[in-house]
Design a protein around this motif. Sequence first.
Motif, mmCIF file in Angstrom:
data_model
loop_
_atom_site.group_PDB
_atom_site.id
_atom_site.type_symbol
_atom_site.label_atom_id
_atom_site.label_comp_id
_atom_site.label_asym_id
_atom_site.label_seq_id
_atom_site.Cartn_x
_atom_site.Cartn_y
_atom_site.Cartn_z
ATOM 1 N N ALA A 29 0.827 -1.204 0.000
ATOM 2 C CA ALA A 29 0.000 0.000 0.000
ATOM 3 C C ALA A 29 0.863 1.257 0.000
ATOM 4 C CB ALA A 29 -0.937 0.001 1.206
ATOM 5 N N GLN A 50 -7.243 4.824 -2.455
ATOM 6 C CA GLN A 50 -8.189 3.935 -1.797
ATOM 7 C C GLN A 50 -8.914 3.059 -2.824
ATOM 8 O OE1 GLN A 50 -7.708 7.199 -1.239
ATOM 9 N NE2 GLN A 50 -8.517 7.872 0.737
ATOM 10 N N LEU A 53 -6.627 0.223 -4.090
ATOM 11 C CA LEU A 53 -6.470 -0.855 -3.123
ATOM 12 C C LEU A 53 -7.752 -1.662 -2.956
ATOM 13 C CD1 LEU A 53 -4.287 0.858 -0.381
ATOM 14 C CD2 LEU A 53 -3.567 -0.736 -2.161
ATOM 15 N N ALA A 54 -8.905 -1.021 -3.169
ATOM 16 C CA ALA A 54 -10.156 -1.776 -3.122
ATOM 17 C C ALA A 54 -10.232 -2.761 -4.286
ATOM 18 C CB ALA A 54 -11.346 -0.821 -3.148
ATOM 19 N N PRO A 57 -6.193 -5.276 -3.829
ATOM 20 C CA PRO A 57 -5.796 -5.108 -2.419
ATOM 21 C C PRO A 57 -4.448 -5.690 -2.048
ATOM 22 C CG PRO A 57 -7.464 -6.817 -2.637
ATOM 23 C CD PRO A 57 -7.343 -6.179 -3.988
ATOM 24 N N THR A 58 -3.892 -6.551 -2.881
ATOM 25 C CA THR A 58 -2.629 -7.219 -2.570
ATOM 26 C C THR A 58 -1.775 -7.314 -3.832
ATOM 27 O OG1 THR A 58 -3.506 -9.410 -3.126
ATOM 28 C CG2 THR A 58 -3.763 -8.656 -0.819
#
Length: 279
Positions: A29, A50, A53-54, A57-58
């Motif tokens: 992140a 944001q 990452l939604a 996410p990884t």
Amino acid sequence: MARFRATVLARGRELYRDLPWRGTRDPYAVWVSEVMLQQTQVSRVDGRWQRWLARFPTPEALAQAPTADVLAEWQGMGYNRRALSLARAARAVVEAGAFPREEEDLLALPGVGPATAAGVRAFAFDLPGVYLETNVRAVFLHELFPGEAGVADKDLVPLVRATCPPDSSDLEDDPRTWYYALLDYGAHLKRTLPNPSRRSRAHVRQSRFEGSHRQKRAEVVRILLAHPEGVRAEQVSDELARMEEAAGREGVATADVRALLRELAGEGFCHESGGNWRP
């Protein structure tokens, strides 16, 4: 240097910005935020970070994502090449089995330069390094080189290295806290004074985007993303011509569009199959 460090830490406490990416120590992140913040305003990144990452996410999620999805999510952030580098680096991280923390290993990732590597080390792992970006540069120039022009980074790097805390033993003066203070003080200086970083030899005025080759590349990528099923070069040329003419510029010949498509394909942005081009 003690006086300089005391000044920076005091201004950092006074000017601290509670930014979303400062609430995480997840190196993935943090890395995404560092890439997004390159030559991009903080207000523009807040929200897009944001959303990214939604969706991814990884590193595993990003590594598995189709190129079209990665490019589509990046639209509006500039420099599409950074999105491809993020995806390639994510695949390297997944293959390695863990996110690297050593500078040499970070620098081996696609698209990761010294400042990004130092940022990840400081903000995710609280490790020292030379994090020399525009806001940090502004503080050193303002405080230590007042009135001097053409200051080279080679003169700043030893100072940045020497002033960074060596570890996180002091929670009020660790690498993370130190660089946050420099970033926030530097952002303040650039808002309230003639930008000190313009006195750096590394300062380069950004070339005009509108009408540039880079702008046409970005438009072609957007056209390809609007046609995930595939589109012929002639249609890309027609749509690009309409965009250019609407902006008061001349259209682009189909032969030039084909050259753009081949250029983008060579960099991994798209591919051609059966006469159709796809992202």
